[in-house]
Design a protein around this motif. Structure first.
Motif, short mmCIF file in Angstrom:
data_model
loop_
_atom_site.label_atom_id
_atom_site.label_comp_id
_atom_site.label_asym_id
_atom_site.label_seq_id
_atom_site.Cartn_x
_atom_site.Cartn_y
_atom_site.Cartn_z
N ALA A 149 -42.91 61.74 -78.83
CA ALA A 149 -42.89 60.57 -78.58
C ALA A 149 -43.85 59.83 -77.73
O ALA A 149 -45.15 60.41 -76.82
N GLN A 150 -44.54 58.38 -78.27
CA GLN A 150 -45.18 57.98 -77.98
C GLN A 150 -45.18 57.27 -76.29
O GLN A 150 -45.69 57.27 -75.17
N GLN A 151 -43.78 57.33 -76.38
CA GLN A 151 -42.83 56.74 -74.84
C GLN A 151 -41.92 57.30 -74.41
O GLN A 151 -40.60 56.87 -74.49
N PRO A 152 -41.97 58.40 -74.05
CA PRO A 152 -41.32 59.44 -74.12
C PRO A 152 -40.12 59.32 -72.93
O PRO A 152 -38.90 59.77 -72.15
N VAL A 153 -40.32 58.88 -71.85
CA VAL A 153 -39.88 58.67 -70.61
C VAL A 153 -38.95 57.60 -70.84
O VAL A 153 -39.76 56.40 -70.94
N LYS A 154 -37.94 57.24 -70.13
CA LYS A 154 -36.22 56.27 -70.85
C LYS A 154 -36.60 56.36 -70.31
O LYS A 154 -35.69 55.26 -69.93
N LEU A 155 -35.32 56.85 -68.97
CA LEU A 155 -35.12 56.31 -67.59
C LEU A 155 -35.63 56.88 -66.04
O LEU A 155 -35.54 58.57 -66.22
N ILE A 156 -35.84 56.91 -64.94
CA ILE A 156 -36.53 57.41 -64.50
C ILE A 156 -35.75 56.33 -63.38
O ILE A 156 -35.45 55.16 -62.84
N GLU A 200 -39.30 57.68 -56.73
CA GLU A 200 -39.47 57.44 -57.84
C GLU A 200 -40.52 56.96 -58.39
O GLU A 200 -40.43 57.43 -59.37
N ALA A 201 -41.10 56.80 -57.73
CA ALA A 201 -42.54 56.72 -58.44
C ALA A 201 -43.10 58.24 -58.64
O ALA A 201 -43.61 58.90 -59.35
N GLU A 202 -42.45 59.49 -57.75
CA GLU A 202 -43.08 60.61 -58.30
C GLU A 202 -42.01 61.64 -59.04
O GLU A 202 -42.53 62.24 -59.26
N MET A 203 -40.88 61.41 -59.14
CA MET A 203 -39.87 61.08 -59.93
C MET A 203 -41.09 61.08 -61.38
O MET A 203 -40.53 61.87 -62.43
N ARG A 204 -41.22 60.14 -61.59
CA ARG A 204 -42.45 58.92 -62.92
C ARG A 204 -43.45 60.76 -62.96
O ARG A 204 -44.17 60.16 -64.40
N ARG A 205 -44.23 60.57 -62.10
CA ARG A 205 -45.21 61.65 -62.18
C ARG A 205 -44.67 62.65 -62.54
O ARG A 205 -45.61 63.26 -63.37
N VAL A 206 -43.89 62.98 -62.08
CA VAL A 206 -43.16 64.42 -62.29
C VAL A 206 -43.02 64.72 -63.64
O VAL A 206 -43.36 65.79 -64.73
N ALA A 207 -41.75 63.44 -64.40
CA ALA A 207 -42.51 63.55 -65.51
C ALA A 207 -42.95 63.39 -66.55
O ALA A 207 -43.10 63.79 -67.57
N GLU A 208 -44.47 62.72 -66.12
CA GLU A 208 -45.36 62.76 -67.32
C GLU A 208 -46.25 64.00 -66.97
O GLU A 208 -46.58 64.62 -68.01
N ARG A 228 -38.90 64.14 -77.16
CA ARG A 228 -39.08 63.28 -77.74
C ARG A 228 -38.45 62.03 -76.51
O ARG A 228 -38.72 60.68 -76.55
N ALA A 229 -37.42 62.28 -75.53
CA ALA A 229 -37.01 61.62 -74.78
C ALA A 229 -36.82 62.61 -73.22
O ALA A 229 -36.44 63.71 -73.57
N LEU A 230 -36.58 61.56 -71.70
CA LEU A 230 -36.77 62.28 -71.24
C LEU A 230 -36.28 61.24 -70.18
O LEU A 230 -36.21 59.99 -70.48
N ALA A 231 -35.15 61.46 -69.57
CA ALA A 231 -33.91 60.66 -68.50
C ALA A 231 -33.72 61.87 -66.93
O ALA A 231 -33.92 62.99 -67.22
N ALA A 232 -33.97 61.37 -65.93
CA ALA A 232 -34.01 61.34 -64.89
C ALA A 232 -33.28 60.22 -63.07
O ALA A 232 -33.94 59.70 -63.30
N VAL A 233 -31.83 60.97 -62.78
CA VAL A 233 -31.20 60.02 -62.23
C VAL A 233 -31.05 60.84 -60.82
O VAL A 233 -30.84 61.96 -61.18
N HIS A 234 -31.25 60.67 -59.79
CA HIS A 234 -30.54 60.75 -58.37
C HIS A 234 -30.37 60.04 -57.72
O HIS A 234 -30.62 59.03 -57.58
N ARG A 235 -29.07 60.71 -56.73
CA ARG A 235 -28.62 59.97 -55.99
C ARG A 235 -28.92 60.33 -54.47
O ARG A 235 -29.36 61.11 -54.42
N VAL A 236 -28.82 59.10 -54.35
CA VAL A 236 -29.44 59.13 -52.61
C VAL A 236 -26.89 58.22 -51.38
O VAL A 236 -27.13 58.07 -52.43
N GLY A 237 -27.85 58.33 -50.07
CA GLY A 237 -26.69 58.48 -49.70
C GLY A 237 -26.03 59.42 -49.03
O GLY A 237 -25.95 60.56 -49.75
N ASP A 238 -24.64 59.04 -48.85
CA ASP A 238 -23.30 60.11 -48.58
C ASP A 238 -22.61 60.61 -49.48
O ASP A 238 -22.10 59.68 -50.54
N LEU A 239 -22.29 61.53 -50.33
CA LEU A 239 -21.78 62.15 -51.47
C LEU A 239 -20.84 63.31 -50.83
O LEU A 239 -20.87 63.43 -49.59
#
Length: 153
Positions: A13-20, A72-80, A89-100
């Motif tokens: 897709a033209q803009q496949p990175v949908k969520l970072i 977050e910018a590095e996540m976008r670079r890796v996604a690209e 066609r579409a890509l998404a990646a989210v990561h948690r920070v803090g106490d888990l």
């Protein structure tokens, strides 16, 4: 009817990175899965990383993630990079920070592609590269009172 690679749906897709995102709040598998929905995608691969109760033979009591401001910018670079190598066609990646806690979602990534093999390969590359290239660190506290910092995703 024979499939051809010149159909627009067979291409990325033209803009496949949908969520970072880097989040301090609980992650949602449903949000990530919805983000990669695409009518031209025949395969969607999703990876969910959870906090486990052990590491290296020791029991883990607590875990915290922290990140560099550039994460977050590095996540976008890796996604690209993944998008450049696969017909995403579409890509998404989210990561948690803090106490888990044990069982909490630490990272959720998903990729949709025209075919399942491409989706599996792209998703594997995405999580592996995030783990190795994005400045996110894990601080583990073990049951015996020892602690350890680990570069991780």
């Amino acid at each position: 009817m024979a499939a051809t690679n010149d159909h627009p749906g067979e291409q990325g897709a033209q803009q496949p990175v949908k969520l970072i995102g880097i989040r301090e709040t609980p992650l949602s598998v449903d949000e990530v899965f919805r983000a990669v929905g695409d009518e031209a995608a025949g395969g969607t691969a999703l990876f969910v990383g959870t906090v486990r109760n052990h590491d290296g033979g020791a029991d883990v009591d607590r875990l915290g993630y922290s990140c560099h401001p550039s994460a977050e910018a590095e996540m976008r670079r890796v996604a690209e990079k993944v998008v450049a190598d696969f017909p995403v066609r579409a890509l998404a990646a989210v990561h948690r920070v803090g106490d888990l806690r044990v069982g909490d979602l630490a990272v959720v990534v998903a990729v949709s592609c025209p075919h399942r093999g491409e989706a599996f390969e792209a998703c594997r590359r995405l999580i592996d590269d995030l783990k190795h290239e994005v400045p996110i660190w894990k601080h583990q506290t073990f049951s015996d009172g020892t602690e350890e910092w680990v570069g991780a995703c």
